[in-house]
Every structure is written in structure tokens, then in C-alpha cells.
Design an enzyme around this catalytic site. Structure first.
Site, PDB file in Angstrom:
ATOM      1  N   ASP A 108      38.417  38.741  68.788  1.00  0.00           N
ATOM      2  CA  ASP A 108      37.592  39.698  69.273  1.00  0.00           C
ATOM      3  C   ASP A 108      38.213  40.787  70.019  1.00  0.00           C
ATOM      4  O   ASP A 108      37.672  41.979  70.079  1.00  0.00           O
ATOM      5  CB  ASP A 108      36.292  39.249  69.644  1.00  0.00           C
ATOM      6  CG  ASP A 108      35.545  38.445  68.568  1.00  0.00           C
ATOM      7  OD1 ASP A 108      35.652  38.717  67.464  1.00  0.00           O
ATOM      8  OD2 ASP A 108      35.065  37.345  69.120  1.00  0.00           O
TER       9      ASP A 108
ATOM     10  N   SER B  64      63.463  45.452  87.939  1.00  0.00           N
ATOM     11  CA  SER B  64      63.577  44.502  88.987  1.00  0.00           C
ATOM     12  C   SER B  64      63.642  43.222  88.640  1.00  0.00           C
ATOM     13  O   SER B  64      63.861  42.331  89.318  1.00  0.00           O
ATOM     14  CB  SER B  64      62.148  44.700  89.752  1.00  0.00           C
ATOM     15  OG  SER B  64      61.015  44.400  88.684  1.00  0.00           O
TER      16      SER B  64
ATOM     17  N   THR C 137      70.439  49.618  81.746  1.00  0.00           N
ATOM     18  CA  THR C 137      68.869  50.004  82.064  1.00  0.00           C
ATOM     19  C   THR C 137      68.833  49.783  83.571  1.00  0.00           C
ATOM     20  O   THR C 137      69.551  49.173  84.383  1.00  0.00           O
ATOM     21  CB  THR C 137      68.173  48.941  81.405  1.00  0.00           C
ATOM     22  OG1 THR C 137      66.606  49.475  81.490  1.00  0.00           O
ATOM     23  CG2 THR C 137      68.227  47.512  81.938  1.00  0.00           C
TER      24      THR C 137
ATOM     25  N   GLN D 256      66.935  40.883  82.584  1.00  0.00           N
ATOM     26  CA  GLN D 256      67.430  39.896  81.892  1.00  0.00           C
ATOM     27  C   GLN D 256      67.262  39.993  80.456  1.00  0.00           C
ATOM     28  O   GLN D 256      68.244  39.581  79.815  1.00  0.00           O
ATOM     29  CB  GLN D 256      66.461  38.667  82.360  1.00  0.00           C
ATOM     30  CG  GLN D 256      66.773  38.144  83.886  1.00  0.00           C
ATOM     31  CD  GLN D 256      65.641  36.931  84.366  1.00  0.00           C
ATOM     32  OE1 GLN D 256      66.104  35.822  83.861  1.00  0.00           O
ATOM     33  NE2 GLN D 256      64.567  37.543  84.723  1.00  0.00           N
TER      34      GLN D 256
ATOM     35  N   LYS E  70      59.670  40.665  77.293  1.00  0.00           N
ATOM     36  CA  LYS E  70      60.474  41.811  77.436  1.00  0.00           C
ATOM     37  C   LYS E  70      61.811  41.615  76.432  1.00  0.00           C
ATOM     38  O   LYS E  70      62.351  42.624  76.045  1.00  0.00           O
ATOM     39  CB  LYS E  70      61.065  41.617  78.890  1.00  0.00           C
ATOM     40  CG  LYS E  70      60.035  42.440  79.909  1.00  0.00           C
ATOM     41  CD  LYS E  70      59.704  43.963  80.038  1.00  0.00           C
ATOM     42  CE  LYS E  70      58.978  44.372  81.395  1.00  0.00           C
ATOM     43  NZ  LYS E  70      58.865  45.826  80.932  1.00  0.00           N
TER      44      LYS E  70
END
Length: 205
Positions: free
Chosen positions: A176, A82, A79, A87, A56
Site C-alpha cells: 500500500d 562520505s 565521485t 564504496q 548505492k
């Protein structure tokens, strides 16, 4: 009205340049037992070792750096989260010198709420519903003239998360496929945009 999302590979490369001095280039790990069980070479991108303990941080710092570049008089950011995005936004705000408020539901882990406060952000608790978060977030934005940094459905957040794929394919060019956990969808969106541009035949799950 919801913001129209439109992110391209150029946005991800811009994000990579913008955030490089703020984040960790996270390492890659392998595990012989997992390789034996799957019959493949499996690589893990350790975003748990990223700033604030999750991916994040990439989207949060990219959004705030771009916001400040476009509006030097921005009053602050807010913002709802949860925990992890809260953080990350608190850290990114402190790193860029912006005031910050974080709205969290009352059931959020105490350790995450403590971390948010340690980063210097104002912590605001709300009810358990997603609508509670949004209402509290919009109230702060209106009262303080703060910009809202959504946790996932935001162009600059998505572009920031896409830098994971740029690093991953630099570290392991022969990948891949990339398997990505999904919650709000910001990370998989950014990774898909970057990975498909860099390596057209790569698969995403």
C-alpha cells in the site's frame, strides 16, 4: 550549471536490465512484533545485503555501465562521498574495468576508506565542507579527464535506485505504501518514479 534531471519509468526498466547480472536481488523480511505494534503487515527490503552493503551499488553500476556503452573511450570516473557511494563507485569501476578516484572528507569512517582502497580506487581526502568535496572532485575530473558520477542528483543514479521499487513490488505486489529514508534524495526519487508507474495508488513517504 546544474544538470537537468529527467527520469522516467523506461529509464528504470533499462537500468534493471542493465544491472541485473551485477547486483543482488535483495530479500524481504518481516517481523511479527512490528506487525503487532503497527496493526499492519510491514515488509523490509534488505538493501544492507546488497553489493558493498547499501543500495548505492545500483545507481553506481547503472551509471558506469551506461557511460561505457555511450563512450567506450572514457578514461575513468570520479565521485565524492562520505562513504557508501564511494564504496559503490569503487566496486562498480572495478567490476567494469575503469580507473576510479574517490574524494572523501577526512572524517569519513576508516573502515569505509579502507574498503574503497581495497576495491582498487584512488582515495583522495578533502576538507569537511560540501564545497571541499566538489572542488576536489572537479579538480580530478579536469586533470585526468574523468567523468563525474554524482552521489544522488544524476539521472542514471536515480534510475538505478528505482530498481528497488521494481523488485519490491514484484516480491510484495500488494504493498500500500513504501517508506524511504532520505538524504540526498536519489533513492526516493527513483522509487517514486517506478512505484507510481507500476501501482498508481501506492503511497510514498
Amino acid at each position: 550549471m546544474a544538470t537537468k534531471l529527467a527520469v522516467n519509468f523506461g529509464d528504470v526498466t533499462d537500468a534493471c536490465r542493465r544491472i541485473s547480472n551485477f547486483i543482488h536481488k535483495t530479500p524481504i523480511f518481516t517481523n511479527n512484533k512490528i506487525n503487532e505494534l503497527t496493526g499492519r503487515n510491514i515488509y523490509f527490503k534488505a538493501e544492507n545485503l546488497q553489493k558493498t552493503g547499501s543500495f548505492k551499488a545500483r545507481g553506481a553500476i547503472n551509471s558506469i555501465l551506461k557511460l561505457k556503452a555511450e563512450n567506450s573511450s572514457v578514461a575513468g570516473v570520479v565521485t565524492h562521498s562520505s562513504g557508501n557511494h564511494g564504496q559503490a563507485t569503487a566496486w562498480a569501476s572495478r567490476s567494469t574495468g575503469l580507473p576510479c578516484s574517490i574524494v572523501v572528507p577526512k572524517y569519513s569512517p576508516a573502515v569505509k576508506m579502507a574498503a574503497i582502497k581495497e576495491y582498487g580506487a584512488e582515495l583522495i581526502q578533502c576538507g569537511p565542507l560540501p564545497t571541499d568535496r566538489m572542488a576536489a572532485c572537479e579538480k580530478v575530473a579536469q586533470e585526468k579527464n574523468y567523468e563525474i558520477i554524482p552521489p544522488f542528483d544524476h539521472n542514471d543514479v536515480i534510475a538505478g535506485q528505482g530498481t528497488i521499487a521494481m523488485e519490491f513490488l514484484e516480491q510484495v505486489p500488494d504493498l500500500d505504501a513504501i517508506l524511504v529514508p532520505i538524504s540526498g534524495g536519489g533513492m526516493i526519487s527513483g522509487i517514486a518514479i517506478a512505484a507510481k508507474h507500476i501501482k498508481h495508488g501506492i503511497k510514498g513517504k
